[in-house]
Write a protein that holds these residues in place. Structure first.
Motif, short mmCIF file in Angstrom:
data_model
loop_
_atom_site.label_atom_id
_atom_site.label_comp_id
_atom_site.label_asym_id
_atom_site.label_seq_id
_atom_site.Cartn_x
_atom_site.Cartn_y
_atom_site.Cartn_z
N THR A 34 77.35 55.21 39.59
CA THR A 34 78.64 54.59 39.86
C THR A 34 79.19 53.98 38.57
O THR A 34 78.46 53.75 37.61
N GLY A 35 80.49 53.76 38.57
CA GLY A 35 81.15 53.10 37.45
C GLY A 35 81.51 53.99 36.29
O GLY A 35 81.97 53.52 35.25
N TRP A 36 81.36 55.29 36.43
CA TRP A 36 81.59 56.19 35.30
C TRP A 36 83.07 56.33 34.94
O TRP A 36 83.39 56.75 33.83
N SER A 37 83.96 56.01 35.85
CA SER A 37 85.39 56.18 35.59
C SER A 37 86.02 54.98 34.90
O SER A 37 87.21 54.97 34.63
N GLY A 38 85.21 53.97 34.63
CA GLY A 38 85.73 52.73 34.06
C GLY A 38 85.88 51.63 35.10
O GLY A 38 86.08 50.47 34.76
N GLU A 39 85.81 51.99 36.37
CA GLU A 39 85.79 51.05 37.49
C GLU A 39 84.54 51.35 38.31
O GLU A 39 84.06 52.48 38.31
N ARG A 40 84.06 50.35 39.04
CA ARG A 40 82.87 50.63 39.85
C ARG A 40 83.13 51.79 40.81
O ARG A 40 82.28 52.66 40.99
N ALA A 41 84.30 51.79 41.42
CA ALA A 41 84.67 52.88 42.33
C ALA A 41 85.66 53.81 41.64
O ALA A 41 86.74 53.38 41.23
N ALA A 42 85.29 55.07 41.50
CA ALA A 42 86.22 56.05 40.95
C ALA A 42 87.38 56.30 41.90
O ALA A 42 88.50 56.61 41.48
N LEU A 43 87.11 56.17 43.20
CA LEU A 43 88.11 56.40 44.23
C LEU A 43 88.24 55.17 45.12
O LEU A 43 87.25 54.50 45.43
N THR A 44 89.45 54.90 45.57
CA THR A 44 89.67 53.96 46.66
C THR A 44 89.69 54.77 47.96
O THR A 44 89.95 55.98 47.94
N PRO A 45 89.40 54.14 49.09
CA PRO A 45 89.36 54.91 50.34
C PRO A 45 90.62 55.68 50.64
O PRO A 45 90.57 56.76 51.25
N ASP A 46 91.79 55.17 50.23
CA ASP A 46 93.03 55.88 50.54
C ASP A 46 93.31 57.04 49.59
O ASP A 46 94.30 57.76 49.76
N ALA A 47 92.44 57.27 48.61
CA ALA A 47 92.66 58.35 47.64
C ALA A 47 92.08 59.68 48.09
O ALA A 47 92.36 60.71 47.48
N ILE A 48 91.28 59.68 49.15
CA ILE A 48 90.56 60.89 49.54
C ILE A 48 90.93 61.29 50.96
O ILE A 48 91.11 60.45 51.84
N ARG A 49 91.08 62.60 51.16
CA ARG A 49 91.32 63.17 52.48
C ARG A 49 90.24 64.23 52.74
O ARG A 49 90.01 65.10 51.90
N PHE A 50 89.61 64.17 53.88
CA PHE A 50 88.56 65.12 54.26
C PHE A 50 89.15 66.15 55.22
O PHE A 50 89.93 65.79 56.12
#
Length: 303
Positions: free
Chosen positions: A158-174
């Motif tokens: 985790t944290g590789w994008s510069g933030e702990r979360a690379a994605l916020t929950p609203d950024a992804i659609r399954f």
């Protein structure tokens, strides 16, 4: 001018439950992915296959299988995707198993943030992959990449994008989901994730589902597609390690890909979990190449 496509092979099954996904990149090459995309009008640069540690097929340690090796492979993927985006190319990461999306999407997230773009990820899969080391029944990290990208994985992933979360929950659609563990169901609800499962597809159809999934994609959006071939029904794509009956048909996936292409915002792509050892005469790789064509703009008529 269309972007230059950069093919990045990641030949490993480091996060998978069965052997064979490491042969996926070369199966796509046998299916003529480069030549097909050149004929579609793209300039294609095949960067070859990345190198990384062999899969030891060891038992899980603290709920995680092959953590050190998974980190190494994802670092290689991160660096390759980062370099492609930095050079103005569109990365097409050819897996390998879906754990590799940690490195790929982390690099995409960093670039989207630098460019002040909104990142949207379409996760096309039979599974949501939001398990953690505390909930996974197997310890296989290909069931955990979304959790890691949301900041809920081990510190090493985790944290590789510069933030702990690379994605916020609203950024992804399954899309295409039909196999979800009990703990994953609770995590999906707790985090408010947008999941278009097979019941939703059955009730609303692919067209309406994709309209919903893509409704907030605009000119400031970087759209990333993470395409696990087990999203398809195994009748159309038998060469996968964790096939689940009852998935979208070939024609439904063609429409899905064409509607993504219509946005004009596709910026990066993962194609993962192709397992030639379980395939029939490379049929699944050929299906994958046809669907990638549609994703990159091929259509029956000029639209």
């Amino acid at each position: 001018m269309p972007p230059i496509l950069e093919l990045i092979g990641a030949p490993t099954d480091i996060g998978a439950s069965v052997r064979g996904a490491g042969m996926g990149p070369d199966a796509l090459r046998v299916a003529d992915i480069a030549g097909t995309l050149v004929r579609l009008g793209f300039e294609v640069h095949d960067a070859g296959n990345l190198a990384g540690p062999a899969t030891p097929w060891a038992a899980p340690t603290d709920g995680l299988r092959h953590l050190e090796e998974t980190v190494a492979w994802n670092r290689a993927v991160y660096d390759a995707v980062d370099a492609a985006l930095g050079a103005g190319r569109m990365p097409l990461m050819m897996g390998g198993d879906h754990s590799l999306a940690i490195g790929s999407i982390s690099a995409v997230a960093w670039h989207a943030r630098q460019r002040r773009q909104t990142l949207r990820v379409l996760w096309l899969d039979a599974h949501t992959d939001v398990n953690t080391h505390g909930t996974s029944p197997s310890g296989n990290i290909h069931g955990m990449p979304v959790a890691c990208l949301l900041g809920h994985g081990p510190a090493a992933l985790t944290g590789w994008s510069g933030e702990r979360a690379a994605l916020t929950p609203d950024a992804i659609r399954f899309l295409g989901i039909r196999s979800v563990d009990a703990d994953e169901k609770r995590a999906i609800r707790a985090q408010g994730l947008r999941v278009f499962d097979m019941r939703h597809l059955d009730e609303h159809g692919m067209r309406n589902t994709m309209t919903e999934a893509l409704q907030d994609v605009d000119d400031d959006t970087h759209l990333h597609v993470s395409f696990d071939l087990d999203c398809l029904d195994p009748a159309d794509a038998p060469g996968v390690g964790t096939g689940v009956r009852g998935g979208p048909t070939y024609r439904e996936m063609q429409l899905c890909m064409e509607m993504i292409a219509d946005t004009g915002r596709l910026g990066s792509l993962d194609v993962v979990e192709l397992n030639p050892a379980l395939d029939v005469r490379n049929r699944t790789a050929e299906v994958a190449v046809e669907l990638i064509e549609s994703l990159l703009g091929k259509s029956t008529l000029v639209r």
